[in-house]
Design an enzyme around this catalytic site. Structure first.
Site, PDB file in Angstrom:
ATOM      1  N   ILE A  25       0.857  -1.164  -0.066  1.00  0.00           N
ATOM      2  CA  ILE A  25      -0.055  -0.106   0.076  1.00  0.00           C
ATOM      3  C   ILE A  25       0.859   1.365   0.074  1.00  0.00           C
ATOM      4  O   ILE A  25       0.458   2.154  -0.789  1.00  0.00           O
ATOM      5  CB  ILE A  25      -0.866   0.060   1.296  1.00  0.00           C
ATOM      6  CG1 ILE A  25      -1.956  -1.151   1.272  1.00  0.00           C
ATOM      7  CG2 ILE A  25      -1.856   1.241   0.896  1.00  0.00           C
ATOM      8  CD1 ILE A  25      -2.841  -1.311   2.326  1.00  0.00           C
ATOM      9  N   ASP A  45      11.522   2.932   5.668  1.00  0.00           N
ATOM     10  CA  ASP A  45      11.113   1.532   5.600  1.00  0.00           C
ATOM     11  C   ASP A  45      12.676   0.689   5.950  1.00  0.00           C
ATOM     12  O   ASP A  45      13.483   1.020   5.486  1.00  0.00           O
ATOM     13  CB  ASP A  45      10.730   1.196   4.259  1.00  0.00           C
ATOM     14  CG  ASP A  45      10.069  -0.273   4.086  1.00  0.00           C
ATOM     15  OD1 ASP A  45      10.282  -1.214   4.596  1.00  0.00           O
ATOM     16  OD2 ASP A  45       8.665  -0.271   3.758  1.00  0.00           O
ATOM     17  N   GLY A  50       9.113  -5.031   3.329  1.00  0.00           N
ATOM     18  CA  GLY A  50       8.796  -4.205   2.012  1.00  0.00           C
ATOM     19  C   GLY A  50       9.873  -4.620   1.042  1.00  0.00           C
ATOM     20  O   GLY A  50      10.610  -5.442   1.406  1.00  0.00           O
ATOM     21  N   ASP A  70      14.332   1.654  11.039  1.00  0.00           N
ATOM     22  CA  ASP A  70      13.243   0.771  11.613  1.00  0.00           C
ATOM     23  C   ASP A  70      12.295   1.689  12.580  1.00  0.00           C
ATOM     24  O   ASP A  70      12.883   2.435  13.515  1.00  0.00           O
ATOM     25  CB  ASP A  70      13.927  -0.338  12.681  1.00  0.00           C
ATOM     26  CG  ASP A  70      13.034  -1.543  13.002  1.00  0.00           C
ATOM     27  OD1 ASP A  70      12.006  -1.314  13.442  1.00  0.00           O
ATOM     28  OD2 ASP A  70      13.418  -2.784  12.825  1.00  0.00           O
ATOM     29  N   ILE A  71      11.176   1.206  12.704  1.00  0.00           N
ATOM     30  CA  ILE A  71      10.164   2.326  13.330  1.00  0.00           C
ATOM     31  C   ILE A  71      10.336   1.918  15.060  1.00  0.00           C
ATOM     32  O   ILE A  71       9.901   2.694  15.816  1.00  0.00           O
ATOM     33  CB  ILE A  71       8.630   2.089  12.911  1.00  0.00           C
ATOM     34  CG1 ILE A  71       8.169   0.580  13.201  1.00  0.00           C
ATOM     35  CG2 ILE A  71       8.422   2.740  11.498  1.00  0.00           C
ATOM     36  CD1 ILE A  71       6.659   0.494  12.819  1.00  0.00           C
ATOM     37  N   TYR A 159      -2.260 -10.427  16.029  1.00  0.00           N
ATOM     38  CA  TYR A 159      -2.298  -9.429  15.045  1.00  0.00           C
ATOM     39  C   TYR A 159      -3.593  -8.155  15.503  1.00  0.00           C
ATOM     40  O   TYR A 159      -3.427  -7.125  15.406  1.00  0.00           O
ATOM     41  CB  TYR A 159      -2.341  -9.729  13.825  1.00  0.00           C
ATOM     42  CG  TYR A 159      -2.730  -8.655  12.599  1.00  0.00           C
ATOM     43  CD1 TYR A 159      -1.440  -7.848  12.287  1.00  0.00           C
ATOM     44  CD2 TYR A 159      -3.939  -8.598  12.140  1.00  0.00           C
ATOM     45  CE1 TYR A 159      -1.622  -6.947  11.490  1.00  0.00           C
ATOM     46  CE2 TYR A 159      -3.988  -7.646  11.071  1.00  0.00           C
ATOM     47  CZ  TYR A 159      -2.947  -6.726  10.704  1.00  0.00           C
ATOM     48  OH  TYR A 159      -3.215  -5.816   9.861  1.00  0.00           O
TER      49      TYR A 159
END
Length: 332
Positions: A25, A45, A50, A70-71, A159
């Site tokens: 997305i 990302d 991804g 990395d988040i 999740y």
């Protein structure tokens, strides 16, 4: 794929951060923003979920910037948010089966990572709007159809828990800090750039892969499981309209879907027709954590951001078929 326009402002003065922008997305959203001349589109990302090939075509565009990171690292999120006007948070570890196998990592990425991003955006103070990828899995055990925001059941998987917690944080940031965001509850989004090589690939790319490889597709359950499958272009519309909405007085969660449902057996029938396949599916036991039926009420999304899905399931599958067939043809 035709490119519809979902905004009425000049994007050349605005900068956008797309977390998870190398994903399915996210990369489609990047494509839209660059196509319509955004001032800057930055992707954050770590390429774990991804793919570089999803953004490779953008690398030569001076308005595009790729930040590999990395988040789960807060300082990385702070850096990524700097200078941005709008943020769309798409980075996550999807897949119910993956979360059941490894709930620790799903929690770390989807909850801690999300918290890092929303905190960085809030602390920045200059971002005009923050939208994030929520999920229809939040409805859990609720048997009601169609699904209406505010009528959730208990989550059926790790999740689902992670995506519900995102919404709780969004609501808390709104009430405690006055920081208002929009959660986009995606219903089974599909389309170009969605990989079928991922071990946790979704059902539509797996069906296309089976057909193109002349292998019988696997259907978990009796085939009557139904979903409100949503073409990715509809999700892009929701992101654009969500980011650019100005009249937001609280945290909001909205369903992003078509308001129609298709069974897995019907889905295979459409894909088989598009790919000239006469293969019959193999039915297997239902998987733990899967919701039996999913259908969205999209009234709130229409009213809040003017969301109006332009693609039906069949129209979207036709576009997806072209993508997967071309991808197969281009293989060496």
């Amino acid at each position: 794929m035709s490119r519809n326009k979902y905004h009425d402002i000049d994007l050349s003065t605005s900068s956008f951060l797309i977390t998870g922008g190398a994903g399915f997305i996210g990369s489609n959203l990047v494509d839209y923003l660059l196509h319509f001349g955004a001032k800057k589109v930055r992707v954050l990302d770590n390429l774990s979920n991804g793919y570089y090939h999803n953004i490779e075509e953008f690398m030569s565009n001076p308005a595009f910037e790729f930040l590999e990171g990395d988040i789960r690292d807060y300082e990385t999120c702070v850096t990524a948010v700097e200078g941005m006007d709008y943020v769309s948070h798409q980075a996550a570890l999807g897949s119910v089966p993956r979360s059941i196998k490894d709930p620790i990592t799903s929690n770390a990425v989807n909850i801690s990572g999300y918290l890092n991003v929303i905190q960085a955006v809030k602390e920045n103070g200059n971002v005009k709007r923050f939208v994030y990828a929520a999920s229809s899995s939040s409805y859990g055990t609720s048997p009601k159809l169609p699904k209406v925001e505010g009528e959730e059941g208990l989550p059926l998987s790790p999740y689902a828990i992670t995506k519900r917690v995102n919404e709780f944080y969004g609501d808390t940031f709104s009430r405690v800090y006055g920081f208002h965001s929009i959660g986009l509850r995606y219903f089974n989004v599909f389309g170009p750039r969605q990989s079928f090589d991922n071990p946790y690939a979704a059902v539509i790319p797996l069906f296309f892969k089976a057909s193109l490889n002349n292998e019988a597709p696997k259907i978990f359950g009796d085939g009557e499981t139904s979903r409100d499958f949503t073409f990715v272009e509809n999700a892009i519309q929701a992101n654009i309209k969500g980011m650019l909405t100005t009249d937001l007085k609280s945290h909001e969660v909205i369903n992003i879907a078509c308001g129609d449902r298709t069974t897995l057996t019907e889905l295979w029938g459409i894909i088989a027709e598009l790919t000239d396949s006469d293969l019959k599916p193999i039915y297997q036991e239902e998987r733990p954590g899967d919701v039996k039926h999913s259908l969205a009420d999209i009234t709130k999304a229409r009213n809040l951001i003017g969301y109006n899905p332009l693609y039906t399931v069949k129209q979207g599958l036709k576009e997806a078929a072209s993508f997967y067939i071309n991808q197969q043809t281009e293989k060496p």
